[in-house]
Design a protein around this motif. Structure first.
Motif, PDB file in Angstrom:
ATOM      1  N   ASP A   1       0.862  -1.181   0.000  1.00  0.00           N
ATOM      2  CA  ASP A   1       0.000   0.000   0.000  1.00  0.00           C
ATOM      3  C   ASP A   1       0.897   1.229   0.000  1.00  0.00           C
ATOM      4  O   ASP A   1       1.453   1.612   1.034  1.00  0.00           O
ATOM      5  N   SER A   2       1.057   1.844  -1.160  1.00  0.00           N
ATOM      6  CA  SER A   2       2.014   2.941  -1.311  1.00  0.00           C
ATOM      7  C   SER A   2       1.633   4.177  -0.506  1.00  0.00           C
ATOM      8  O   SER A   2       2.443   5.083  -0.352  1.00  0.00           O
ATOM      9  N   ARG A   3       0.397   4.232  -0.001  1.00  0.00           N
ATOM     10  CA  ARG A   3       0.006   5.385   0.814  1.00  0.00           C
ATOM     11  C   ARG A   3       0.642   5.340   2.203  1.00  0.00           C
ATOM     12  O   ARG A   3       0.757   6.360   2.874  1.00  0.00           O
ATOM     13  N   ILE A   4       1.020   4.147   2.672  1.00  0.00           N
ATOM     14  CA  ILE A   4       1.524   3.985   4.036  1.00  0.00           C
ATOM     15  C   ILE A   4       2.952   4.487   4.150  1.00  0.00           C
ATOM     16  O   ILE A   4       3.816   4.145   3.332  1.00  0.00           O
ATOM     17  N   VAL A   5       3.200   5.305   5.159  1.00  0.00           N
ATOM     18  CA  VAL A   5       4.536   5.819   5.454  1.00  0.00           C
ATOM     19  C   VAL A   5       4.899   5.376   6.874  1.00  0.00           C
ATOM     20  O   VAL A   5       4.237   5.773   7.834  1.00  0.00           O
TER      21      VAL A   5
END
Length: 477
Positions: free
Chosen positions: A389-393
């Motif tokens: 999930d590329s939104r997760i930082v």
């Protein structure tokens, strides 16, 4: 160039330029670009490409690609003046053609600022680029890039008296203004200096240690910026609804009055105070955001158009409010996970589906946190989640002493770390044991440790570095 400069414009990026700043439309034709776009987390709203490309949650439009050859070079400008849209090898021609279509649809002339086109490979990369995905050898890259300057000057001639006014941003003889001048023109005279871009954001968490004193607040922000922080963070709560009447009326000793309510009301910043913070941070070139503890405060803070907000561990059980933010906010959400477990994590991932970035911040809510309870390994878990999930930082909130756990969090994949700060101690306020005193060098040492860790961690891809050389060579047979 600060990314905020592009926020109010239609931004067209070429290749994987979205790694430098978010763009609205990306144009590319080379397959290597897909790796860079994936690494950035698919930040464009629309991709125009001649390749097979299906990014998650994004729109793609397939268009033809014309290669530049010796035979076809005289046709490039002919196509540029036609109505046909295609991806050219000289990509900025396609971008300008798209901008011209926008001008015609809007029915008015448009100004195009060409940013990042120095046509000089020796100038290197943006500080935001930590890896070049392009496979071209140095000589080939220089030939490709240098050639484009000729086409740019040719294009300026063709666009005379057209719908487009093209302004080159840079330090060349044909540049109209410098990056600094464009920043000031867009953000105002108080835009402040551009600070270095780091892969790991360091947050100076001021909490309410300013005690509602604007002079103290200013000194804390200036000290945090001077130490190298990327952001300062404040808090906002609606005192009257957040606490019960009994809590507010309970005895409390402070310069503001005899009750806890007197104390809490004095710590809250006003609209004018937040306006002051916004102006000062722009002057210093440092970002700011707020931990928002309730819905009235969330609605209050929206007037400042925040691009990121924090929801602290304190309110992890206030699910009605968290649901409200998840349904009504589309930008970055920093969510601290102190006092929660894996069930809460699953609830968060199922609930916060609309925000464009979700900072999962490992935290332990003990002040100070024992080393045995820091659980930096959770950051590694968030790092793995970010792969799908590329939104997760991944992030880490330090309630422990010193910098060691934060440095280990960076090694585990944290892209944001947070440290409480204070400005000396006072006789009447509770002693914030974990906060770093900004009147000492300790916070600068913390930031320096993070930057050193960031440097040491480097990239995940194994490669041969320029510093390496073989001591022994195989004999030729």
């Amino acid at each position: 160039m600060r990314p905020e400069v592009f926020a109010s414009s239609l931004t067209i990026g070429l290749n994987d330029a979205e790694r430098i700043a978010p763009v609205d439309i990306s144009i590319f034709h080379a397959d290597w670009v897909k790796q860079g776009i994936a690494a950035a987390g698919y930040r464009s709203r629309l991709y125009l490409t001649s390749t097979e490309f299906d990014p998650p949650g994004r729109k793609t439009l397939r268009v033809p690609h014309y290669r530049l050859t010796q035979e076809s070079s005289d046709l490039v400008m002919q196509r540029f003046m036609s109505d046909e849209f295609a991806v050219e090898d000289i990509l900025f021609l396609s971008a300008l053609k798209l901008a011209r279509s926008v001008a015609r649809q809007r029915g008015r002339p448009q100004t195009v600022y060409m940013v990042g086109f120095d046509f000089a490979p020796a100038e290197g990369y943006s500080s935001r680029i930590d890896r070049d995905f392009a496979p071209h050898a140095t000589d080939e890259r220089e030939a490709r890039i240098s050639l484009q300057e000729f086409y740019f000057l040719n294009t300026l001639y063709f666009l005379q008296n057209s719908e487009l006014t093209v302004k080159h941003v840079g330090n060349r003889a044909f540049s109209v203004l410098s990056p600094e001048e464009l920043t000031r023109a867009v953000l105002g005279a108080g835009a402040g200096p551009e600070r270095p871009h780091h892969r790991v954001s360091v947050i100076a968490e001021l909490t309410t240690n300013h005690f509602g004193d604007r002079r103290r607040l200013e000194r804390m922000i200036r000290s945090s910026a001077a130490a190298g922080a990327d952001f300062v963070k404040l808090q906002k709560r609606d005192v009257e609804s957040f606490y019960s009447a009994e809590q507010l009326a309970s005895p409390y000793r402070s310069p503001f009055g005899p009750t806890f309510g007197d104390y809490r009301r004095a710590l809250e910043l006003s609209r004018d105070d937040f306006g002051f913070v916004d102006g000062l941070c722009k002057e210093l070139g440092i970002g700011w955001f707020t931990s928002i503890l309730d819905q009235p405060s969330f609605e209050f803070m929206l007037q400042f158009s925040p691009t990121v907000v924090k929801l602290p561990s304190t309110i992890s059980e206030h699910t009605d409010y968290l649901d409200y933010v998840a349904a009504n906010y589309r930008h970055g959400v920093v969510l601290s996970t102190g006092m929660t477990d894996q069930a809460y994590e699953r609830w968060v991932l199922d609930t916060f589906t609309q925000c464009d970035r979700l900072y999962l911040m490992q935290a332990n809510s003990a002040y100070p946190t024992p080393l045995s309870d820091c659980n930096v390994g959770v950051v590694r878990h968030y790092h793995r989640l970010s792969h799908s999930d590329s939104r997760i930082v991944p992030a880490y909130s330090s309630h422990d002493f010193g910098w060691k756990a934060s440095v280990m969090a960076v090694a585990a994949g944290a892209r944001m770390v947070e440290k409480h700060v204070k400005f000396g101690n006072t006789e009447w306020a509770h002693f914030d044991a974990v906060a770093v005193d900004l009147t000492t060098p300790k916070f600068k040492e913390y930031v320096d440790a993070i930057r050193e860790a960031e440097l040491i961690v480097g990239r995940e891809e194994k490669q041969v570095n320029a510093s390496e050389h073989h001591k022994y060579f195989r004999k030729a047979s």
